[in-house]
Scaffold this active site. Structure first.
Site, PDB file in Angstrom:
ATOM      1  N   VAL A 112       0.890  -1.239   0.244  1.00  0.00           N
ATOM      2  CA  VAL A 112       0.093   0.346   0.059  1.00  0.00           C
ATOM      3  C   VAL A 112       0.502   1.051  -0.199  1.00  0.00           C
ATOM      4  O   VAL A 112       0.559   2.370  -1.025  1.00  0.00           O
ATOM      5  CB  VAL A 112      -1.380   0.213   1.206  1.00  0.00           C
ATOM      6  CG1 VAL A 112      -1.107   1.614   1.063  1.00  0.00           C
ATOM      7  CG2 VAL A 112      -2.396  -1.154   1.005  1.00  0.00           C
ATOM      8  N   THR A 171      -5.565  -0.438   7.528  1.00  0.00           N
ATOM      9  CA  THR A 171      -6.554  -0.934   7.910  1.00  0.00           C
ATOM     10  C   THR A 171      -6.244  -0.498   9.399  1.00  0.00           C
ATOM     11  O   THR A 171      -5.903  -1.802  10.309  1.00  0.00           O
ATOM     12  CB  THR A 171      -6.708  -1.878   7.420  1.00  0.00           C
ATOM     13  OG1 THR A 171      -6.738  -2.049   5.971  1.00  0.00           O
ATOM     14  CG2 THR A 171      -8.383  -2.641   7.707  1.00  0.00           C
ATOM     15  N   PHE A 229     -16.838 -10.123  -7.027  1.00  0.00           N
ATOM     16  CA  PHE A 229     -17.150 -11.461  -6.062  1.00  0.00           C
ATOM     17  C   PHE A 229     -18.160 -12.385  -6.437  1.00  0.00           C
ATOM     18  O   PHE A 229     -18.555 -12.912  -4.781  1.00  0.00           O
ATOM     19  CB  PHE A 229     -16.957 -10.489  -4.537  1.00  0.00           C
ATOM     20  CG  PHE A 229     -15.951  -9.599  -4.835  1.00  0.00           C
ATOM     21  CD1 PHE A 229     -14.642 -10.243  -3.703  1.00  0.00           C
ATOM     22  CD2 PHE A 229     -15.731  -8.983  -5.994  1.00  0.00           C
ATOM     23  CE1 PHE A 229     -13.568  -9.901  -3.697  1.00  0.00           C
ATOM     24  CE2 PHE A 229     -14.066  -7.697  -5.483  1.00  0.00           C
ATOM     25  CZ  PHE A 229     -13.298  -8.026  -4.634  1.00  0.00           C
ATOM     26  N   LEU A 230     -18.652 -12.922  -7.248  1.00  0.00           N
ATOM     27  CA  LEU A 230     -19.786 -13.846  -6.867  1.00  0.00           C
ATOM     28  C   LEU A 230     -18.957 -14.982  -7.903  1.00  0.00           C
ATOM     29  O   LEU A 230     -19.504 -15.795  -8.371  1.00  0.00           O
ATOM     30  CB  LEU A 230     -20.596 -13.925  -7.812  1.00  0.00           C
ATOM     31  CG  LEU A 230     -21.582 -12.777  -6.903  1.00  0.00           C
ATOM     32  CD1 LEU A 230     -23.127 -12.500  -7.676  1.00  0.00           C
ATOM     33  CD2 LEU A 230     -21.774 -13.815  -5.374  1.00  0.00           C
ATOM     34  N   ALA A 283     -16.969 -18.908  -8.135  1.00  0.00           N
ATOM     35  CA  ALA A 283     -16.863 -19.930  -6.817  1.00  0.00           C
ATOM     36  C   ALA A 283     -15.329 -20.175  -7.184  1.00  0.00           C
ATOM     37  O   ALA A 283     -14.451 -20.551  -7.810  1.00  0.00           O
ATOM     38  CB  ALA A 283     -17.768 -21.027  -7.079  1.00  0.00           C
ATOM     39  N   GLY A 299      -8.097 -15.277   0.648  1.00  0.00           N
ATOM     40  CA  GLY A 299      -7.116 -15.319   0.843  1.00  0.00           C
ATOM     41  C   GLY A 299      -7.040 -13.901   0.855  1.00  0.00           C
ATOM     42  O   GLY A 299      -7.785 -13.004   0.852  1.00  0.00           O
ATOM     43  N   CYS A 320      -5.647  -9.127   2.826  1.00  0.00           N
ATOM     44  CA  CYS A 320      -6.840  -8.461   3.749  1.00  0.00           C
ATOM     45  C   CYS A 320      -7.961  -9.256   4.311  1.00  0.00           C
ATOM     46  O   CYS A 320      -8.170  -9.095   5.538  1.00  0.00           O
ATOM     47  CB  CYS A 320      -7.316  -7.208   2.801  1.00  0.00           C
ATOM     48  SG  CYS A 320      -6.133  -5.745   2.552  1.00  0.00           S
TER      49      CYS A 320
END
Ligand code: NAD
Length: 433
Positions: free
Chosen positions: A11, A122, A252-253, A255, A260, A263
């Site tokens: 980052v 974070t 993010f759908l 499978a 992992g 974050c």
């Protein structure tokens, strides 16, 4: 603006390079002498597409330098960013804030004129107020404000994410600090990136809530995939049918073998602990953590099932060990669960990954590293696709099959079609199909 970036990891380095590309004067600071030595030689310590070119450009323009000398960097800065690691604390799942507070204390002693100290790491709700207390205690005379500016970049697409973010979140109080943050991010506003100026606590919470939501979405589709296998549905069709609903969205759908990376695992654990500490448990997030761990173990069972229950004495080729493509990051990668389990079950494991070897060698003892997929698959009984690097997406199936002893393939990223694999003579399993 003059910026000091404390912590030059995934980052900090990307943020420092991008801020310098916006025209700010940036000094990237790190304690790790070898990293700064590399950077000063013009070498990039991590693999991130496009980072080296942008870094060289800004070093040559005289806007970007590297140092281990935090004091001088901070003395001259208008804004000091804390971009150090916040890993899971051993034993209890909390975010380990040791590096953040240590950096804050060092910064405190170096502050001269008015400076905004910005947390990019974070961090749990309340951390920025504690950073403020740490600095105030160490240097009561210091003129400063704190701000929270959580980072949402994705490794592998980090530069584009930083340059064209979906949104910028800034937690800040007081006009002077707000002006500094606005000046820093001005190039982003010109690109019409939406920005949210809010209080410190909300900014801190947005980051954890966003990551936990994404981890939940992945875990949800992974559970649906497991059910698809039982009932004869195809999770790819299901994801498509769900994702076309604008309220859901198709990201993010996909499978896979479980989330992992640097974050999601640590941030879901930290959020669960924050909930427990406030007697307000996040039951969904706690379940997501548990289901994801089970998912990674279930993937080992899938390979065992494919090999009729035992891999003892079998040669297994693993394609991909990094937690996702286009990064060399191995933190909490599913490979760290699956590969040792196969080695432990007596398999002879041959591994290949375009960028994972440097980190992976120490983390995956007892495996043989190979230059490419064909070398890894040489005389293998089975092949497991763990990370969907582009170079694994269009393999010469005839050549692959000829080189193998067996014909078993477990594609844990669904990058091949079942009928083409059957046609090529493989005994093929994937996820949710
Ligand atoms: P990292 O481990 O890659 O880098 C952290 C760096 O900080 C290391 O190089 C370390 O040597 C340095 N450091 C620690 N203490 C220091 C000090 N006192 N002075 C100078 N340098 C110091 O970590 P990262 O992946 O870049 O993550 C940093 C933060 O950003 C974390 O809180 C993480 O959750 C968050 N984040 C990461 C990502 C990601 O994709 N990696 C995305 C968004 C947010």
């Amino acid at each position: 603006m003059r910026v000091a970036m404390i912590g030059t990891g995934y980052v900090g380095l990307v943020s420092g390079v991008c801020f310098s590309d916006f025209g700010h004067d940036v000094v990237c600071v790190d304690k790790a002498v070898h990293k700064i030595d590399m950077l000063e030689r013009g070498e990039v310590p991590i693999f991130e597409p496009g980072l080296d070119t942008l870094m060289h450009k800004n070093v040559e323009a005289g806007r970007l330098t590297f140092t281990t000398d935090l004091k001088t960097a901070v003395e001259e800065a208008d804004a000091v960013f804390i971009a150090v690691g916040t890993p899971t604390r051993r034993g209890d799942g909390h975010a380990d804030l040791t590096y953040v507070y240590a950096a804050a204390e060092e910064i405190a002693h170096a502050l001269t004129d008015y400076t905004v100290v910005v947390t990019k790491s974070t961090v749990p709700v309340g951390t920025n107020r504690e950073v403020e207390r740490v600095i105030r205690k160490a240097n009561p005379e210091a003129k400063f404000d704190v701000a929270s500016n959580p980072e949402f970049l994705r490794e592998g697409a980090a530069i584009d994410d930083f340059m064209r973010p979906d949104r910028v979140v800034v937690g800040v109080e007081g006009d002077e600090a707000k002006d500094v943050m606005s000046a820093l991010n001005r190039p982003l506003y010109l690109r019409e990136a939406p920005s949210i100026y809010t209080d410190l606590e909300s900014a801190e919470m947005i980051k954890y809530a966003a990551n936990a939501f994404l981890a939940t979405k992945i875990t949800f589709i992974n559970e649906i995939a497991a059910l698809c296998e039982k009932v004869g549905a195809n999770v790819k069709e299901v994801s498509k049918g769900m994702g076309l609903d604008n309220r859901i969205g198709n990201k993010f759908l996909h499978a896979g073998p479980g989330y992992g990376g640097s974050c999601f695992p640590k941030d879901t654990k930290a959020l669960a602990r924050i909930g427990q500490d406030h007697s307000q448990p996040n039951q969904i997030v706690e379940t997501v953590i548990k289901v994801n761990e089970e998912r990674k173990r279930a993937m080992t069972d899938k390979v065992l099932d494919l090999m009729d229950g035992s891999v003892n004495g079998k040669r297994i080729a693993i394609l991909g060990v990094t937690f996702k493509p286009n990064t060399d990051d191995m933190r909490d990668a599913p490979s760290l669960t699956i590969v040792p389990a196969l080695v432990g079950a007596g398999a002879e494991v041959r591994v290949t990954d375009p960028e994972g070897k440097k980190e992976g060698e120490a983390l995956l003892p007892g495996v043989t590293w190979c230059a490419d997929a064909y070398e890894a698959a040489h005389e293998a009984d089975a092949l497991v696709i763990l990370t969907e690097w582009n170079e694994f997406r269009a393999l010469d199936l005839v050549r692959l099959k000829q080189g193998m002893r067996g014909a078993a393939v477990a594609d844990l990223r669904n990058i091949y079609k079942p009928d083409e694999m059957a046609e090529a003579g493989f005994s093929y399993v994937s996820v949710g199909r």
